[in-house]
Design an enzyme around this catalytic site. Structure first.
Site, mmCIF file in Angstrom:
data_model
loop_
_atom_site.group_PDB
_atom_site.id
_atom_site.type_symbol
_atom_site.label_atom_id
_atom_site.label_comp_id
_atom_site.label_asym_id
_atom_site.label_seq_id
_atom_site.Cartn_x
_atom_site.Cartn_y
_atom_site.Cartn_z
ATOM 1 C CB ILE A 152 -1.005 0.030 1.183
ATOM 2 C CG1 ILE A 152 -0.304 -0.196 2.531
ATOM 3 C CG2 ILE A 152 -2.106 -0.992 0.975
ATOM 4 C CD1 ILE A 152 -1.244 -0.092 3.733
ATOM 5 N N GLY A 162 8.539 4.104 0.677
ATOM 6 C CA GLY A 162 9.341 5.321 0.745
ATOM 7 C C GLY A 162 10.800 4.924 0.810
ATOM 8 N N GLY A 163 11.659 5.897 1.084
ATOM 9 C CA GLY A 163 13.086 5.611 1.129
ATOM 10 C C GLY A 163 13.472 4.656 2.238
ATOM 11 C CB VAL A 179 3.372 0.597 4.282
ATOM 12 C CG1 VAL A 179 2.255 0.281 5.283
ATOM 13 C CG2 VAL A 179 4.345 1.598 4.887
ATOM 14 C CG ASP A 205 10.737 12.099 8.348
ATOM 15 O OD1 ASP A 205 10.781 13.207 7.773
ATOM 16 O OD2 ASP A 205 10.715 11.018 7.738
#
Length: 304
Positions: A35, A38-39, A43, A150
């Protein structure tokens, strides 16, 4: 900064590895579909038969699992974040390691992320509502000694009823100083939202006020439909956060009331001591600014 050939190959290998997980199980969790990615992680939506529920499983790249410093930090941080219990923080259910795959199991949120909603500016009450909810979650974490590091729209999950939950607490701290990330020029966080002190690599100086700065940048993005500072490279963006004044004229052009603009200016002050000193103070300031602007929060999501 372009990835090196080694990094590109490793990333491609990681993508292939992740795609193969669909249909397989990590512990008691059966991977249903990918779903997001990212880096730092991929997920998946997964099914937990024992409790007949869907969960989100965040899988970290396999090369981290071979780093003993990383694994130790991962376990410590996952345990501390799992203790956070707040309506605006994504709950961690479990974490583990299997076949060189390190993973975190979290509650599944069905409405996407705040980033998905930022294709255009949001109405002022809706934007402020999201930021107040995020600040309430951050305040709980800060009181428990955890800094997010973050804060950005991609790490804010939104249920279909407008209820916001912050995710990815502690991921940046886990990655700090591990052997895979000690290369020159590598910093933790997302440059468009990073505080000046975080961008200069002064990690010892990063505290709750850094999260407050990032949250202010997120609010700017929500209200204008764009981040305040853009450039060709992450380093150039960092320099702008350090030196350039916030382009508040963009907020005025978007019709943002002056009391809200003043709060954003204080949230994003260059020096930490000039900002609000707690997320709780941000909640109060935004609530008062909204009232001073004769606006009120959307009813459906408050008190969820």
């Amino acid at each position: 900064m372009q990835p090196s050939g080694i990094d590109s190959a490793r990333q491609q290998g990681n993508n292939d590895e992740m795609s193969m997980l669909v249909g397989k199980s990590l512990g008691q969790f059966r991977i249903v579909e990918r779903i997001g990615s990212g880096g730092m992680a991929t997920v998946f939506k997964a099914y937990q038969p024992t409790l007949d529920r869907y969960v989100a499983v965040k899988v970290l790249p396999a090369y981290h699992a071979r780093d003993p410093v990383f694994v130790k930090r991962f376990v410590q941080e996952a345990r501390s974040v799992a203790k956070l219990a707040h309506p605006n923080i994504v709950q961690i259910h479990d974490f583990g390691e299997q076949d060189n795959i390190t993973y975190i199991v979290m509650e599944y949120v069905d409405g996407g992320t705040l980033k998905d909603r930022l294709r255009k500016p949001l109405p002022v009450p809706e934007a402020v509502d999201y930021i107040i909810q995020a600040a309430e979650g951050l305040d709980c974490a800060h009181r428990n000694g955890i800094i997010h590091r973050d804060v950005k729209p991609a790490n804010m999950l939104i249920r279909k009823d407008g209820h916001l939950l912050i995710s990815d607490f502690g991921i940046a701290k886990i990655l700090e100083g591990t052997t895979n990330l000690t290369r020159v020029g590598t910093s933790i966080g997302t440059p468009q939202y990073m505080s000046p002190e975080q961008g200069t690599g002064q990690m010892q100086a990063v505290d709750r006020r850094s999260d407050i700065y990032s949250l202010g940048i997120v609010l700017f993005h929500c209200l204008t439909g764009r981040v305040p500072f853009t450039a060709e490279s992450p380093l150039s963006i960092t320099v702008k956060h350090l030196n350039d004044p916030l382009p508040i004229e963009k907020l005025a052009e978007a019709g943002v009331p002056n009391p809200i603009i003043q709060v954003i200016q204080q949230m994003t002050a260059k020096q930490p001591y000039e900002r609000y000193q707690s997320a709780d103070a941000v909640v109060d300031a935004l609530t008062n600014a909204l009232a001073a602007s004769n606006l009120s929060l959307p009813r459906q999501s408050r008190g969820a």
